[in-house]
Design a protein around this motif. Sequence first.
Motif, PDB file in Angstrom:
ATOM      1  N   LEU A   1      18.619  46.828  46.165  1.00 37.54           N
ATOM      2  CA  LEU A   1      18.715  46.769  44.711  1.00 37.54           C
ATOM      3  C   LEU A   1      20.010  47.413  44.223  1.00 37.54           C
ATOM      4  O   LEU A   1      20.686  46.867  43.336  1.00 37.54           O
ATOM      5  CB  LEU A   1      17.516  47.475  44.075  1.00 37.54           C
ATOM      6  N   LEU A   2      20.371  48.552  44.795  1.00 37.14           N
ATOM      7  CA  LEU A   2      21.598  49.219  44.377  1.00 37.14           C
ATOM      8  C   LEU A   2      22.817  48.321  44.587  1.00 37.14           C
ATOM      9  O   LEU A   2      23.758  48.333  43.781  1.00 37.14           O
ATOM     10  CB  LEU A   2      21.767  50.528  45.144  1.00 37.14           C
ATOM     11  N   GLU A   3      22.801  47.556  45.660  1.00 43.04           N
ATOM     12  CA  GLU A   3      23.901  46.631  45.907  1.00 43.04           C
ATOM     13  C   GLU A   3      23.922  45.522  44.858  1.00 43.04           C
ATOM     14  O   GLU A   3      24.989  45.121  44.375  1.00 43.04           O
ATOM     15  CB  GLU A   3      23.781  46.022  47.305  1.00 43.04           C
ATOM     16  N   GLU A   4      22.743  45.032  44.489  1.00 42.17           N
ATOM     17  CA  GLU A   4      22.664  43.963  43.490  1.00 42.17           C
ATOM     18  C   GLU A   4      23.068  44.457  42.099  1.00 42.17           C
ATOM     19  O   GLU A   4      23.535  43.674  41.265  1.00 42.17           O
ATOM     20  CB  GLU A   4      21.242  43.404  43.445  1.00 42.17           C
ATOM     21  N   LEU A   5      22.875  45.742  41.838  1.00 41.74           N
ATOM     22  CA  LEU A   5      23.200  46.294  40.526  1.00 41.74           C
ATOM     23  C   LEU A   5      24.695  46.548  40.353  1.00 41.74           C
ATOM     24  O   LEU A   5      25.131  46.915  39.267  1.00 41.74           O
ATOM     25  CB  LEU A   5      22.445  47.611  40.303  1.00 41.74           C
ATOM     26  N   ARG A   6      25.459  46.366  41.396  1.00 40.06           N
ATOM     27  CA  ARG A   6      26.894  46.648  41.341  1.00 40.06           C
ATOM     28  C   ARG A   6      27.660  45.340  41.142  1.00 40.06           C
ATOM     29  O   ARG A   6      28.036  44.676  42.107  1.00 40.06           O
ATOM     30  CB  ARG A   6      27.333  47.348  42.621  1.00 40.06           C
ATOM     31  N   PRO A   7      27.902  44.952  39.881  1.00 39.32           N
ATOM     32  CA  PRO A   7      28.588  43.679  39.612  1.00 39.32           C
ATOM     33  C   PRO A   7      30.067  43.758  39.966  1.00 39.32           C
ATOM     34  O   PRO A   7      30.620  44.861  40.111  1.00 39.32           O
ATOM     35  CB  PRO A   7      28.382  43.495  38.104  1.00 39.32           C
ATOM     36  N   PRO A   8      30.727  42.618  40.097  1.00 34.46           N
ATOM     37  CA  PRO A   8      32.162  42.601  40.413  1.00 34.46           C
ATOM     38  C   PRO A   8      32.958  43.365  39.358  1.00 34.46           C
ATOM     39  O   PRO A   8      32.730  43.218  38.161  1.00 34.46           O
ATOM     40  CB  PRO A   8      32.506  41.107  40.393  1.00 34.46           C
ATOM     41  N   GLU A   9      33.899  44.178  39.824  1.00 37.04           N
ATOM     42  CA  GLU A   9      34.681  44.998  38.892  1.00 37.04           C
ATOM     43  C   GLU A   9      35.564  44.163  37.991  1.00 37.04           C
ATOM     44  O   GLU A   9      35.982  44.613  36.929  1.00 37.04           O
ATOM     45  CB  GLU A   9      35.516  46.012  39.679  1.00 37.04           C
ATOM     46  N   GLY A  10      35.859  42.945  38.391  1.00 42.27           N
ATOM     47  CA  GLY A  10      36.732  42.116  37.574  1.00 42.27           C
ATOM     48  C   GLY A  10      36.046  41.508  36.366  1.00 42.27           C
ATOM     49  O   GLY A  10      36.715  40.991  35.467  1.00 42.27           O
ATOM     50  N   ALA A  11      34.728  41.584  36.303  1.00 45.92           N
ATOM     51  CA  ALA A  11      33.996  40.999  35.172  1.00 45.92           C
ATOM     52  C   ALA A  11      34.233  41.828  33.908  1.00 45.92           C
ATOM     53  O   ALA A  11      34.471  43.038  33.990  1.00 45.92           O
ATOM     54  CB  ALA A  11      32.507  40.936  35.492  1.00 45.92           C
ATOM     55  N   PRO A  12      34.159  41.204  32.721  1.00 47.09           N
ATOM     56  CA  PRO A  12      34.292  41.955  31.468  1.00 47.09           C
ATOM     57  C   PRO A  12      33.240  43.068  31.407  1.00 47.09           C
ATOM     58  O   PRO A  12      32.138  42.917  31.935  1.00 47.09           O
ATOM     59  CB  PRO A  12      34.039  40.896  30.386  1.00 47.09           C
ATOM     60  N   PRO A  13      33.548  44.215  30.790  1.00 49.26           N
ATOM     61  CA  PRO A  13      32.631  45.362  30.770  1.00 49.26           C
ATOM     62  C   PRO A  13      31.214  45.029  30.318  1.00 49.26           C
ATOM     63  O   PRO A  13      30.247  45.414  30.955  1.00 49.26           O
ATOM     64  CB  PRO A  13      33.319  46.325  29.800  1.00 49.26           C
ATOM     65  N   LEU A  14      31.107  44.317  29.200  1.00 49.63           N
ATOM     66  CA  LEU A  14      29.787  43.990  28.690  1.00 49.63           C
ATOM     67  C   LEU A  14      29.005  43.160  29.696  1.00 49.63           C
ATOM     68  O   LEU A  14      27.804  43.381  29.925  1.00 49.63           O
ATOM     69  CB  LEU A  14      29.911  43.221  27.371  1.00 49.63           C
TER      70      LEU A  14
END
Length: 204
Positions: free
Chosen positions: A64-77
Motif C-alpha cells: 500500500l505504501l508503494e501505491e500511495l507514492r505517486p510519480p513526482e512529476g505529476a501536478p501537486p493536486l
Amino acid sequence: MAPHQRRDDLIRTALLVFARRPPAEVTPEEIAEEADVSRALVYRYFPNMAELRRAALERAMTELLEELRPPEGAPPLEQVRTALRSFIDFAAAYAPSYTALLNGGSTVATEETEAEIDRVRRGVRELILDRAGIDAPSPRLLLGLRCWVSMVETAVMLWLRTHDMTRDELADWLLDQLVAVVAASGGPREELDRLVAHVSRVVT
C-alpha cells in the motif's frame, strides 16, 4: 516450491481470503484449501493464525505504501488525489479486513497490527510533507495531519458501508478536508502557505 516461495504463496493466499472474510473468522483449513496444500503445511510455516495475519498485514501495508507514492512529476493536486484514490481502492479490496483492523474491539487488532497501521499513517504524513518541501513541521501542523489521516480512515470505513458517493467524489471531499485542516492548524504562516499551495494548486 522453495520454502521462501511457499511462505510467500501462503501469504498471498491469505490476502485473497482476507479480501472476502474478516481475518478473525478465517481458519487454517480455509487457507490450506485455497492454496491447495495440507493443513499441516500451513502450520509448518505459520504455527498459528495470528502469525499468518501479521505477515499478511505487513505485506499488504508495504504494498500500500508503494501505491500511495505517486510519480513526482505529476501536478501537486493530482499527486494527493491519486494517493487518496489508491487508498480507497485498497480499503474496498480488503473491506472485511479493513473494517476489522480499525475496530478497536476486534480480536485481530493487536499491538503488532497497530504498529503496521501506524507505519502507513506515518508514511502518508511524510509523503505530504516531503512533496510540500517541509523538513521540520511544527507540532500544530503534525497534529493537524494526524487528525486528517484519522478522518480519512473513518470516512472510508463509513463509505464502505453506504457507498453514498463515488470513489472519486470521496477522494475529492477528503482532499478538501486536508486543505481545511491545514489552513486551520495554526502553524507558522509560511509553513501553512506552502502546504496549502501544494495540495490546492489547480491542475492545468
